[in-house]
Write a protein that holds these residues in place. Sequence first.
Motif, PDB file in Angstrom:
ATOM      1  N   LEU A   1       0.833  -1.198   0.000  1.00 28.42           N
ATOM      2  CA  LEU A   1       0.000   0.000   0.000  1.00 28.42           C
ATOM      3  C   LEU A   1       0.875   1.259   0.000  1.00 28.42           C
ATOM      4  N   ILE A   2       1.939   1.253   0.754  1.00 29.02           N
ATOM      5  CA  ILE A   2       2.852   2.402   0.780  1.00 29.02           C
ATOM      6  C   ILE A   2       3.509   2.581  -0.585  1.00 29.02           C
ATOM      7  N   ALA A   3       3.937   1.486  -1.201  1.00 33.22           N
ATOM      8  CA  ALA A   3       4.557   1.563  -2.525  1.00 33.22           C
ATOM      9  C   ALA A   3       3.559   2.069  -3.570  1.00 33.22           C
ATOM     10  N   LEU A   4       2.319   1.606  -3.504  1.00 33.92           N
ATOM     11  CA  LEU A   4       1.290   2.086  -4.428  1.00 33.92           C
ATOM     12  C   LEU A   4       1.008   3.570  -4.209  1.00 33.92           C
ATOM     13  N   THR A   5       0.942   4.000  -2.962  1.00 34.34           N
ATOM     14  CA  THR A   5       0.714   5.410  -2.651  1.00 34.34           C
ATOM     15  C   THR A   5       1.824   6.264  -3.243  1.00 34.34           C
ATOM     16  N   GLN A   6       3.042   5.831  -3.056  1.00 28.61           N
ATOM     17  CA  GLN A   6       4.195   6.550  -3.599  1.00 28.61           C
ATOM     18  C   GLN A   6       4.116   6.618  -5.128  1.00 28.61           C
TER      19      GLN A   6
ATOM     20  N   LEU B   1       1.423   6.379  -7.047  1.00 27.56           N
ATOM     21  CA  LEU B   1       0.317   7.253  -7.439  1.00 27.56           C
ATOM     22  C   LEU B   1       0.685   8.720  -7.281  1.00 27.56           C
ATOM     23  N   LEU B   2       1.345   9.058  -6.185  1.00 23.55           N
ATOM     24  CA  LEU B   2       1.760  10.446  -5.985  1.00 23.55           C
ATOM     25  C   LEU B   2       2.767  10.878  -7.043  1.00 23.55           C
ATOM     26  N   ARG B   3       3.677   9.990  -7.400  1.00 25.22           N
ATOM     27  CA  ARG B   3       4.622  10.302  -8.480  1.00 25.22           C
ATOM     28  C   ARG B   3       3.876  10.557  -9.779  1.00 25.22           C
ATOM     29  N   ASP B   4       2.862   9.732 -10.069  1.00 23.70           N
ATOM     30  CA  ASP B   4       2.084   9.863 -11.295  1.00 23.70           C
ATOM     31  C   ASP B   4       1.300  11.179 -11.295  1.00 23.70           C
TER      32      ASP B   4
ATOM     33  N   ASP C   1      11.186  11.698  -8.347  1.00 23.61           N
ATOM     34  CA  ASP C   1      12.045  11.463  -7.178  1.00 23.61           C
ATOM     35  C   ASP C   1      11.279  11.482  -5.857  1.00 23.61           C
ATOM     36  N   LEU C   2       9.956  11.596  -5.918  1.00 21.80           N
ATOM     37  CA  LEU C   2       9.152  11.647  -4.706  1.00 21.80           C
ATOM     38  C   LEU C   2       9.302  10.349  -3.918  1.00 21.80           C
ATOM     39  N   GLU C   3       9.504  10.473  -2.618  1.00 26.53           N
ATOM     40  CA  GLU C   3       9.697   9.292  -1.769  1.00 26.53           C
ATOM     41  C   GLU C   3       8.917   9.461  -0.480  1.00 26.53           C
ATOM     42  N   ILE C   4       8.260   8.398  -0.056  1.00 22.01           N
ATOM     43  CA  ILE C   4       7.518   8.403   1.205  1.00 22.01           C
ATOM     44  C   ILE C   4       8.360   7.694   2.251  1.00 22.01           C
ATOM     45  N   ARG C   5       8.471   8.304   3.394  1.00 23.47           N
ATOM     46  CA  ARG C   5       9.181   7.674   4.513  1.00 23.47           C
ATOM     47  C   ARG C   5       8.224   7.577   5.689  1.00 23.47           C
TER      48      ARG C   5
END
Length: 75
Positions: free
Chosen positions: A37-42, A44-47, A53-57
């Motif tokens: 879910l975190i990878a999908l969120t990241q 989608l936000l990039r898209d 280069d957007l990254e979620i931590r």
Amino acid sequence: MAVPTIPDSPIAMRREYLNTAREVATRQPTEENTAYLIALTQALLRDVCGEPDLEIRIGVPRSAVKRAQAQKVQA
């Protein structure tokens, strides 16, 4: 269980996001589906943002980690 790959199609990605979010919300979240879910969120936000280069931590307080470890030992 291996984490599935993220779809390339934006529509498929959004569909997969909704399905995974529903699974995490309605069932007991697992490490695998939460990571997905975190990878999908990241992705989608990039898209949406057009920022490659957007990254979620995600930060977890040490007290929560210690508590989880203590519960594993007791079980």
